[in-house]
Design an enzyme around this catalytic site. Structure first.
Site, PDB file in Angstrom:
ATOM      1  N   TYR A   1     -49.904  14.338   9.861  1.00  0.00           N
ATOM      2  CA  TYR A   1     -50.858  14.313   8.716  1.00  0.00           C
ATOM      3  C   TYR A   1     -50.584  15.595   7.553  1.00  0.00           C
ATOM      4  O   TYR A   1     -50.989  15.622   6.668  1.00  0.00           O
ATOM      5  CB  TYR A   1     -52.208  14.200   8.799  1.00  0.00           C
ATOM      6  CG  TYR A   1     -53.078  14.943   9.705  1.00  0.00           C
ATOM      7  CD1 TYR A   1     -53.370  16.423   9.563  1.00  0.00           C
ATOM      8  CD2 TYR A   1     -53.283  14.538  11.134  1.00  0.00           C
ATOM      9  CE1 TYR A   1     -54.033  17.264  10.314  1.00  0.00           C
ATOM     10  CE2 TYR A   1     -54.135  15.415  12.148  1.00  0.00           C
ATOM     11  CZ  TYR A   1     -54.454  16.694  11.687  1.00  0.00           C
ATOM     12  OH  TYR A   1     -55.043  17.440  12.694  1.00  0.00           O
ATOM     13  N   LYS A   2     -49.889  16.498   7.989  1.00  0.00           N
ATOM     14  CA  LYS A   2     -49.361  17.747   7.353  1.00  0.00           C
ATOM     15  C   LYS A   2     -48.325  17.451   6.691  1.00  0.00           C
ATOM     16  O   LYS A   2     -48.149  16.512   5.538  1.00  0.00           O
ATOM     17  CB  LYS A   2     -49.233  18.852   8.316  1.00  0.00           C
ATOM     18  CG  LYS A   2     -50.521  19.177   8.903  1.00  0.00           C
ATOM     19  CD  LYS A   2     -50.381  20.512   9.752  1.00  0.00           C
ATOM     20  CE  LYS A   2     -51.620  20.801  10.886  1.00  0.00           C
ATOM     21  NZ  LYS A   2     -52.926  21.115  10.213  1.00  0.00           N
TER      22      LYS A   2
ATOM     23  N   ARG B   1     -54.479  30.543   2.353  1.00  0.00           N
ATOM     24  CA  ARG B   1     -53.248  29.943   3.026  1.00  0.00           C
ATOM     25  C   ARG B   1     -52.640  28.752   1.965  1.00  0.00           C
ATOM     26  O   ARG B   1     -53.449  27.984   1.426  1.00  0.00           O
ATOM     27  CB  ARG B   1     -53.822  29.295   4.148  1.00  0.00           C
ATOM     28  CG  ARG B   1     -52.538  28.990   5.253  1.00  0.00           C
ATOM     29  CD  ARG B   1     -53.161  28.291   6.549  1.00  0.00           C
ATOM     30  NE  ARG B   1     -53.649  27.040   6.211  1.00  0.00           N
ATOM     31  CZ  ARG B   1     -53.777  26.218   7.262  1.00  0.00           C
ATOM     32  NH1 ARG B   1     -53.256  26.383   8.588  1.00  0.00           N
ATOM     33  NH2 ARG B   1     -53.912  25.024   6.893  1.00  0.00           N
TER      34      ARG B   1
ATOM     35  N   PHE C   1     -53.222  28.036  17.443  1.00  0.00           N
ATOM     36  CA  PHE C   1     -54.331  27.324  16.944  1.00  0.00           C
ATOM     37  C   PHE C   1     -55.416  26.953  17.843  1.00  0.00           C
ATOM     38  O   PHE C   1     -55.008  26.531  18.972  1.00  0.00           O
ATOM     39  CB  PHE C   1     -53.924  26.047  16.035  1.00  0.00           C
ATOM     40  CG  PHE C   1     -55.111  25.219  15.570  1.00  0.00           C
ATOM     41  CD1 PHE C   1     -55.469  25.629  14.345  1.00  0.00           C
ATOM     42  CD2 PHE C   1     -55.559  24.064  16.242  1.00  0.00           C
ATOM     43  CE1 PHE C   1     -56.715  24.968  13.709  1.00  0.00           C
ATOM     44  CE2 PHE C   1     -56.482  23.356  15.468  1.00  0.00           C
ATOM     45  CZ  PHE C   1     -57.135  23.806  14.165  1.00  0.00           C
TER      46      PHE C   1
ATOM     47  N   ASP D   1     -45.688  23.264  20.277  1.00  0.00           N
ATOM     48  CA  ASP D   1     -46.655  22.595  19.344  1.00  0.00           C
ATOM     49  C   ASP D   1     -46.330  22.645  18.038  1.00  0.00           C
ATOM     50  O   ASP D   1     -45.964  23.731  17.507  1.00  0.00           O
ATOM     51  CB  ASP D   1     -48.287  23.265  19.139  1.00  0.00           C
ATOM     52  CG  ASP D   1     -49.130  22.735  18.162  1.00  0.00           C
ATOM     53  OD1 ASP D   1     -48.804  22.005  17.332  1.00  0.00           O
ATOM     54  OD2 ASP D   1     -50.318  22.801  18.681  1.00  0.00           O
TER      55      ASP D   1
END
Lengths: 413, 413
Positions: B238-239, B387, B144, B213
């Site tokens: 927050y995922k 996605r 990312f 990560d």
């Protein structure tokens, strides 16, 4: 003081407080905050909150706004809120709400991360702006500690030296080796206001970049960032700006320096094309260059709502009332507190005073506990300082009189 | 496929979804989330939210908790909440709630700041742990983007080189010059799961520090940080952890490395005696050493409440359901989507699959817009990726069937 003259001083000061409150042009603002009766003194009037310089009181309309952010924006719109609820642009939008409160034109302030993290961004960027030839960072010797720790880290990572200098001594201390000067606008401990125009000019005269920490001045007095040519500034939003516990800090980068702002924390939110997902970093123009990662939306939007209380308020009126409040507090302390029992650390000259009063006494920790138990909330800064903050938007003169009276009773007992 | 066999495939897959949902041991968890009907398809069933890998859905009890934090903790207790409401210790307390979800014993995880800021802390600290002789940071070439940008900054500030390497090539690329290796556990774009035990062992065999990560794996599958000897890790909340928009990230520092964790962001919250207000920095022992400045309490306590949904949930059950969901999605896509219309980028082998499915097609941006308009929410990653994230706590098999069916109708039309 005799018993009779005590009674007379009391009634005079109570009366004076009433007159000052009646004439206060900001008195209507008080109703916009939640200021319940304090526990610990149920028989007395409402508690007196003199700790807005640590955590500002809750603006009354904020809970409803936060509930909407949680229930509707997060709960119903979910991911769509990044666009539809304006989450993505919140850091610079809220920055533009703070900008006029610190004397900045739009497009120069961005909100996000803690004060400490913003000090790091600002200081490393300042050193880079100053260029290779300057090998020293000068830091306020009386600074709130985190600025000093972060300055030490910035110095270590950029290969510069670090020198602690008293703010008064800065003009004589800076020179052609100085890359950046990091100063606190108001001393967190004593409440002393430093001369931002003069010290900024001194840094500039030496060719150094001036970085100011506005934690104890933003929302308390006019700062004049643009007017005085400050280069970079950071500040917190949970004190006089009432943004809520741990609300994100702000970062100011003067417009003509933005293209040279080379952040040590180049997260994807500061990319020129954040959703391009490119492996190469290309910094965004303008204030968003100071962003890093995904902003904490709940805290940020609580802050945005909290800023509504500034509608129609001039910082000049805030400053005038702030000085009147601290003047009156000192007058009441003199009347109510036995002579020699406390020592005032805050300068008496208006031009050297922020919006707090610091009183020294050996048993300050114990005294503050007893004050809090009686509903007068200030804070204790080790080893021996009683700190009282005066937020002009919601503190009145009757509060001030009562706080000093309870202090007198507490330390006289 | 003929019209008749289409109808037959439809009814078979609908029936299969019903059976899978009936047998799902996590199905009771769905009721703990707010999953309203999606706008845009009022005639259809409730919307299908397949974007929990970007922003998790709202746990139903969170609004009440946040309201209490705002109204009572901030509004009434104000500054006293730092102690009385447990605000001060929240970063390490909430870290201990996340720890078991990523396979860590207590005392090694702390919450605060964004993922990007934590990548910076971890990577600079990793380089310092590795020592002077090692002059290179290796970073996941498919990372990312923010990790790459931050790695570049960490390399620049510590005077190291930076080399981008495909995760598969890491074992052959690391050597005695490698200070640290920064890898993504699950590829944000393709959903590919990397072999954390093997790549961690490869970094260690070269004497390098392994930094992971976990943004796309924490809460989605077992990570086993302690078991696999990971050195440092960061992740977002927050995922799959459903902490709310911009909820603070977490940082894991393995216990035996904590004393050597030398943070580039030594804010006052990480001081051994934070209220001592000392000019000299002395780092706290343990996980709090990873703290920086004042934590954002509203976002943090929303996250704390959100973590309640993990009560009684095993990560093994989550993983089993996650794989069943993505298997079933691929089966439905094969049945409903015209052959060749989309290409699956996500590995078919379970051991290489995270909890998302990425489908490539040239008009992905447009397709996703149409899906969202019909209540099927995934996201688009430029230039050409659809996605879909599958959160086992609240996504069911009927959702999966419907999403694939709407996708088939959308791209077939």
């Amino acid at each position: 003081m005799s018993e009779l003259s005590e009674v007379s001083a009391l009634s005079e000061l109570v009366e004076k407080a009433q007159k000052l409150d009646a004439a206060d042009e900001l008195r209507g603002k008080r109703a916009e905050f939640v200021l319940d009766a304090a526990p610990g003194d149920p028989a007395g009037p409402a508690g007196v909150y003199l700790d807005g310089n640590s955590l500002g009181a809750l603006p009354a309309h904020v809970p409803e706004k936060v509930a909407d952010v949680v229930r509707r924006q997060w709960g119903e719109l979910r991911i769509r809120s990044w666009e539809e609820s304006g989450w993505w642009t919140a850091p610079e939008r809220i920055g533009d709400r703070i900008a006029p409160l610190v004397g900045a034109a739009p497009g120069q302030v961005v909100v996000g991360d803690s004060t400490s993290v913003n000090v790091f961004k600002a200081l490393v960027a300042a050193v880079r702006m100053a260029g290779e030839g300057r090998d020293e960072i000068v830091v306020d010797a009386t600074t709130f500690p985190t600025d000093g720790y972060i300055a030490e880290s910035a110095a270590r990572l950029t290969g510069r030296g670090l020198r602690a200098v008293l703010p008064d001594d800065v003009p004589g201390a800076v020179g052609d080796r100085t890359a950046a000067v990091l100063l606190n606008h108001v001393d967190y401990r004593t409440g002393r206001l430093h001369d931002l125009p003069r010290l900024t000019a001194a840094a500039h005269a030496a060719g150094a970049v001036a970085v100011w920490d506005l934690c104890h001045s933003a929302g308390a007095l006019p700062v004049g960032l643009d007017e005085h040519g400050v280069d970079l500034a950071v500040g917190c939003t949970y004190k006089y700006l009432n943004g809520g516990p741990g609300a994100p800090a702000f970062l100011y980068v003067r417009r003509d320096l933005q293209d040279r702002f080379d952040s040590p924390l180049p997260g994807w939110n500061s990319h020129a094309e954040p959703f391009g997902m490119r492996p190469e970093y290309r910094p965004a123009p303008g204030a968003p260059r100071g962003r890093v990662g995904t902003p904490d939306i709940l805290s940020m939007l609580a802050l945005e709502a909290a800023l509504d209380v500034w509608e129609g308020v001039s910082m000049e009126a805030v400053r005038a009332k702030s000085l009147a409040l601290t003047d009156f507090f000192l007058e009441c302390v003199e009347a109510y507190v036995p002579p020699g029992r406390v020592e005032c650390l805050t300068p008496l000259r208006h031009e050297e005073r922020g919006s707090q009063v610091a009183l020294r006494c050996d048993d300050a920790g114990d005294v503050m506990k007893r004050l809090i138990a009686r509903g007068v909330v200030g804070d204790f800064r080790p080893p021996d300082v009683l700190r009282f903050g005066f937020t002009p938007l919601y503190v009145g003169f009757a509060d001030v009189e009562r706080a000093a009276r309870v202090l007198g009773e507490t330390v006289g007992a």
